[in-house]
Motif scaffolding. Structure first.
Motif, short mmCIF file in Angstrom:
data_model
loop_
_atom_site.label_atom_id
_atom_site.label_comp_id
_atom_site.label_asym_id
_atom_site.label_seq_id
_atom_site.Cartn_x
_atom_site.Cartn_y
_atom_site.Cartn_z
N SER A 202 0.83 -1.20 0.00
CA SER A 202 0.00 0.00 0.00
C SER A 202 0.87 1.25 0.00
O SER A 202 0.57 2.24 -0.66
CB SER A 202 -0.93 -0.01 1.22
OG SER A 202 -0.17 -0.20 2.40
N ASP A 203 1.97 1.21 0.76
CA ASP A 203 2.91 2.32 0.78
C ASP A 203 4.15 1.95 -0.03
O ASP A 203 4.76 0.91 0.19
CB ASP A 203 3.35 2.64 2.23
CG ASP A 203 2.17 3.06 3.07
OD1 ASP A 203 1.28 3.73 2.53
OD2 ASP A 203 2.16 2.72 4.27
N THR A 204 4.50 2.81 -0.98
CA THR A 204 5.68 2.56 -1.79
C THR A 204 6.92 2.91 -1.00
O THR A 204 7.08 4.04 -0.54
CB THR A 204 5.63 3.40 -3.09
OG1 THR A 204 4.43 3.09 -3.77
CG2 THR A 204 6.81 3.07 -3.98
N VAL A 205 7.80 1.94 -0.85
CA VAL A 205 9.03 2.15 -0.08
C VAL A 205 10.10 2.71 -1.01
O VAL A 205 10.22 2.30 -2.16
CB VAL A 205 9.52 0.81 0.53
CG1 VAL A 205 10.76 1.02 1.39
CG2 VAL A 205 8.41 0.16 1.34
N ALA A 206 10.88 3.67 -0.50
CA ALA A 206 12.00 4.19 -1.27
C ALA A 206 13.01 3.07 -1.51
O ALA A 206 13.27 2.27 -0.63
CB ALA A 206 12.66 5.34 -0.51
N PHE A 207 13.52 2.98 -2.72
CA PHE A 207 14.48 1.93 -3.06
C PHE A 207 15.70 2.57 -3.71
O PHE A 207 15.65 3.70 -4.19
CB PHE A 207 13.86 0.88 -4.00
CG PHE A 207 13.29 1.47 -5.28
CD1 PHE A 207 14.08 1.62 -6.40
CD2 PHE A 207 11.96 1.89 -5.33
CE1 PHE A 207 13.57 2.16 -7.57
CE2 PHE A 207 11.43 2.44 -6.49
CZ PHE A 207 12.24 2.58 -7.62
N SER A 208 16.80 1.83 -3.71
CA SER A 208 18.04 2.35 -4.29
C SER A 208 17.92 2.37 -5.82
O SER A 208 17.47 1.39 -6.43
CB SER A 208 19.22 1.49 -3.87
OG SER A 208 20.37 1.83 -4.62
N LEU A 209 18.35 3.47 -6.41
CA LEU A 209 18.35 3.55 -7.87
C LEU A 209 19.53 2.79 -8.46
O LEU A 209 19.70 2.75 -9.68
CB LEU A 209 18.38 5.02 -8.31
CG LEU A 209 17.18 5.87 -7.87
CD1 LEU A 209 17.28 7.28 -8.44
CD2 LEU A 209 15.87 5.24 -8.29
N ASN A 210 20.36 2.23 -7.59
CA ASN A 210 21.46 1.36 -8.03
C ASN A 210 21.21 -0.10 -7.65
O ASN A 210 22.14 -0.90 -7.61
CB ASN A 210 22.79 1.84 -7.43
CG ASN A 210 23.19 3.21 -7.95
OD1 ASN A 210 23.05 3.48 -9.14
ND2 ASN A 210 23.67 4.06 -7.07
N SER A 211 19.94 -0.43 -7.33
CA SER A 211 19.59 -1.83 -7.04
C SER A 211 19.56 -2.61 -8.35
O SER A 211 19.51 -2.03 -9.44
CB SER A 211 18.24 -1.89 -6.33
OG SER A 211 17.22 -1.39 -7.17
N ALA A 212 19.57 -3.94 -8.25
CA ALA A 212 19.65 -4.78 -9.45
C ALA A 212 18.53 -4.52 -10.46
O ALA A 212 18.81 -4.38 -11.65
CB ALA A 212 19.68 -6.25 -9.04
N PRO A 213 17.24 -4.44 -10.04
CA PRO A 213 16.19 -4.19 -11.03
C PRO A 213 16.39 -2.85 -11.76
O PRO A 213 16.15 -2.76 -12.96
CB PRO A 213 14.91 -4.16 -10.18
CG PRO A 213 15.23 -4.96 -8.96
CD PRO A 213 16.66 -4.68 -8.69
N ALA B 151 15.98 -9.56 -13.07
CA ALA B 151 16.61 -9.68 -11.75
C ALA B 151 16.17 -10.98 -11.07
O ALA B 151 16.99 -11.64 -10.41
CB ALA B 151 16.25 -8.48 -10.88
N ILE B 152 14.90 -11.36 -11.23
CA ILE B 152 14.41 -12.63 -10.67
C ILE B 152 15.15 -13.81 -11.33
O ILE B 152 15.59 -14.74 -10.66
CB ILE B 152 12.88 -12.76 -10.85
CG1 ILE B 152 12.16 -11.77 -9.93
CG2 ILE B 152 12.41 -14.19 -10.56
CD1 ILE B 152 10.65 -11.68 -10.17
N ASP B 153 15.31 -13.74 -12.66
CA ASP B 153 16.03 -14.80 -13.39
C ASP B 153 17.48 -14.89 -12.91
O ASP B 153 18.01 -15.99 -12.74
CB ASP B 153 16.01 -14.52 -14.89
CG ASP B 153 14.62 -14.72 -15.50
OD1 ASP B 153 13.78 -15.36 -14.84
OD2 ASP B 153 14.37 -14.20 -16.61
N LEU B 154 18.11 -13.73 -12.70
CA LEU B 154 19.50 -13.71 -12.25
C LEU B 154 19.62 -14.28 -10.84
O LEU B 154 20.56 -15.03 -10.54
CB LEU B 154 20.03 -12.27 -12.29
CG LEU B 154 21.53 -12.07 -11.98
CD1 LEU B 154 22.39 -12.82 -12.99
CD2 LEU B 154 21.88 -10.58 -11.98
N CYS B 155 18.66 -13.95 -9.98
CA CYS B 155 18.63 -14.47 -8.61
C CYS B 155 18.54 -16.00 -8.63
O CYS B 155 19.28 -16.69 -7.92
CB CYS B 155 17.44 -13.88 -7.85
SG CYS B 155 17.28 -14.46 -6.16
#
Length: 334
Positions: free
Chosen positions: A240-251, A296-300
């Motif tokens: 429900s709440d969008t969490v801030a994420f890193s713009l350098n994360s894998a996705p 990213a899911i495939d890589l994981c």
């Protein structure tokens, strides 16, 4: 962490000083709260993996003279190594809690609280690291000392890359591909576990092949763990709440690789509102609409498969099954 460390006078003194930070906004408090438990999962994963892989490998046929030191299939030196690994990880977590005084805003609270918190982060992190290095020397194995020392060097280098990029002016995201991302993540997240698993095999005098398989398991399992963590803001069902994420994360890195650097920067600027406040919901939808999340899911899962393949070299046992279950847990998505 070992009770020997937890019950020492020095650490009790550190805990008493950290209590003075209660009520402030210094990140060291969050680090202290999350040492053992994050409300859902136990966070002391690295030491556990070292113990499990030690038990899965069992005693070495090459060295029979010190098998009387085994308890439940694990040598005492391997238990010490598990504690050392956890201590090193904890020390670097504490050091990551140091804030840049020059970037503080009025909403962050009084300057003196932040300065005191920084002093505590530096001193307590150094104390934990010194304890780990002392215990490491007591193992009296030069190859193990070399392996863990190089892992500490890798951690420092990985954190340096993170900080040097994030401190660049107006740099919201790095211009890197997924291969560079993997190199940097290995240094900052995988090297310690991979080299600790290898060192555990060296302590039991296992062959070079077994040592390499242990290294491969530690490396690929921790890469899967990092990818799984990066994917959480994009795959959670009840968000429900969008969490801030890193713009350098894998996705995000994979999204940029498919989309192109210029188009990605354009999407970021479009998501920035007044006062440079980022609309993460808008960015999240843009990344979900592309191939970044599925890739990213495939890589994981690819890293998970390589970790399981490394385990095949170990004889079937409860410990090996537990190590496999860890991989299944970090490669499972809703």
């Amino acid at each position: 962490m070992s009770l020997r460390c937890l019950l020492s006078d020095e650490l009790s003194n550190i805990a008493m000083q950290v209590r003075k930070l209660v009520g402030t906004k210094h990140p060291l408090l969050d680090t202290a709260r999350g040492f053992v438990y994050d409300s859902r999962n136990n966070l002391q994963m690295r030491g556990l993996v070292v113990l499990l892989i030690s038990k899965a490998a069992g005693p070495s046929t090459a060295e029979l003279s010190f098998q009387h030191n085994m308890v439940s299939g694990i040598y005492s030196s391997q238990r010490s190594l598990a504690e050392i690994t956890e201590l090193i990880h904890t020390a670097f977590l504490v050091h990551r809690g140091i804030v840049n005084i020059g970037e503080l805003k009025s909403c962050d609270g009084p300057l003196k609280d932040m300065q005191f918190g920084n002093k505590m982060a530096v001193l307590s992190g150094d104390f934990l690291l010194a304890n780990a290095c002392t215990s490491l020397a007591q193992l009296q194995n030069t190859k193990v000392v070399e392996l863990i020392s190089s892992a500490i060097g890798d951690l420092v280098q990985g954190i340096y890359y993170e900080n040097s990029k994030s401190s660049e002016e107006n740099c919201l995201t790095d211009d890197i591909g997924i291969s560079t991302w993997k190199e940097q993540v290995f240094l900052s997240h995988s090297a310690l576990l991979a080299k600790s698993c290898q060192a555990a095999m060296e302590l039991a005098k296992h062959s070079a092949e077994i040592q390499d398989m242990a290294f491969q398991y530690g490396k690929h399992m921790s890469m899967s763990h990092k990818l799984h963590s990066d994917l959480q803001p994009f795959v959670k069902e009840s968000s429900s709440d969008t969490v801030a994420f890193s713009l350098n994360s894998a996705p995000a890195v994979l999204h940029q690789e498919f989309l192109g650097r210029e188009a990605w920067i354009k999407q970021i600027k479009e998501a920035q509102g007044k006062g440079n406040i980022m609309d993460y919901k808008k960015l999240q939808e843009a990344i979900k609409a592309g191939k970044g999340v599925t890739s990213a899911i495939d890589l994981c899962r690819c890293h998970g498969s390589r970790a399981l393949a490394a385990l095949e070299r170990f004889p079937p046992s409860e410990a090996r099954a537990a190590l496999a279950n860890i991989v299944y847990a970090v490669t499972r998505f809703p």
